[in-house]
Design a protein around this motif. Structure first.
Motif, PDB file in Angstrom:
ATOM      1  N   TRP A  27     -31.497  96.034  -3.823  1.00  0.00           N
ATOM      2  CA  TRP A  27     -32.970  95.993  -5.243  1.00  0.00           C
ATOM      3  C   TRP A  27     -32.983  94.442  -6.242  1.00  0.00           C
ATOM      4  CZ3 TRP A  27     -36.082  99.392  -5.661  1.00  0.00           C
ATOM      5  CH2 TRP A  27     -35.900 100.883  -4.893  1.00  0.00           C
ATOM      6  N   GLY A  28     -31.893  94.101  -5.972  1.00  0.00           N
ATOM      7  CA  GLY A  28     -31.974  91.870  -6.374  1.00  0.00           C
ATOM      8  C   GLY A  28     -32.764  91.136  -6.214  1.00  0.00           C
ATOM      9  N   LEU A  58     -36.240  92.339  -6.830  1.00  0.00           N
ATOM     10  CA  LEU A  58     -36.272  92.056  -8.195  1.00  0.00           C
ATOM     11  C   LEU A  58     -37.139  90.970  -8.820  1.00  0.00           C
ATOM     12  CD1 LEU A  58     -34.773  94.748 -10.605  1.00  0.00           C
ATOM     13  CD2 LEU A  58     -35.660  92.600 -11.777  1.00  0.00           C
ATOM     14  N   LEU A  64     -40.536  90.201  -6.916  1.00  0.00           N
ATOM     15  CA  LEU A  64     -41.464  90.564  -7.850  1.00  0.00           C
ATOM     16  C   LEU A  64     -41.613  89.511  -9.023  1.00  0.00           C
ATOM     17  CD1 LEU A  64     -40.995  94.526  -7.550  1.00  0.00           C
ATOM     18  CD2 LEU A  64     -42.575  93.188  -6.305  1.00  0.00           C
ATOM     19  N   CYS A  65     -40.331  89.361  -9.536  1.00  0.00           N
ATOM     20  CA  CYS A  65     -40.518  88.742 -11.040  1.00  0.00           C
ATOM     21  C   CYS A  65     -40.816  87.097 -10.114  1.00  0.00           C
ATOM     22  CB  CYS A  65     -39.104  87.938 -11.260  1.00  0.00           C
ATOM     23  SG  CYS A  65     -38.266  89.607 -12.081  1.00  0.00           S
TER      24      CYS A  65
END
Length: 184
Positions: free
Chosen positions: A26-27, A30, A33-34
């Motif tokens: 998940w990190g 994320l 995506l960022c």
């Protein structure tokens, strides 16, 4: 009894590893995506600047037409145009309307300086405040026409830069996201 405690310990360690794996996944997602969204945002900077110049150029054309056909003050013209679409989206016009009443050149300068980032665009917009209401009608129209042409030319230059930066940053963002995810 010892074998029961060993199984519980193994199960607990397995759950912790699985949880860490999910958190790591998940990190990474994320981060990807960022960085992708940062790339997309950076790719729209020139586009926004170009749109500001095109709309400002259109504003100058409308101002010239209004000056030709009506005898309103610079303040009244700007306030009237600021309420009309598409000019109501220009930040410096909204700022102009929100500032307390003051002489037009001072109020215009304040609005532009607070709303438009420094550079050539700001300088062109500041010239509008120096021209409107300061000269006879023919001189105002001539100066506004020159400024309008200058803005349109700059917007055309930015079109090529806009296309190049959109391609670059929209590709670079996700690539950087993937690279960081792989490194982590």
């Amino acid at each position: 009894m010892l074998s029961g405690q060993g199984e519980k310990g193994d199960l607990l360690q397995t759950r912790q590893r699985t949880g860490e794996g999910l958190m790591g996944l998940w990190g990474r997602v994320l981060l990807f995506l960022c960085l992708s969204s940062i790339g997309i945002t950076m790719g729209t900077r020139v586009h926004k600047r170009r749109e500001l110049l095109l709309l400002s150029s259109q504003l100058l054309g409308t101002l010239s037409a209004e000056l030709t056909f009506c005898q309103k003050s610079a303040d009244a013209l700007i306030l009237e145009l600021a309420a009309k679409s598409p000019f109501d989206s220009l930040g410096y016009l909204r700022k102009f309307c929100s500032l307390p009443k003051a002489p037009f050149p001072k109020r215009w300068k304040q609005a532009v300086e607070q709303s438009v980032q420094g550079g050539e665009d700001r300088e062109m917009l500041l010239l509008v405040g120096q021209v409107l209401g300061a000269y006879d009608l023919n001189t105002q129209l001539k100066e506004l026409c020159q400024l309008r042409e200058k803005m349109a030319a700059k917007a055309q230059e930015l079109l090529e830069e806009d296309i190049r930066e959109r391609r670059l940053y929209t590709a670079l963002g996700p690539l950087m996201g993937l690279a960081v995810c792989i490194l982590i």
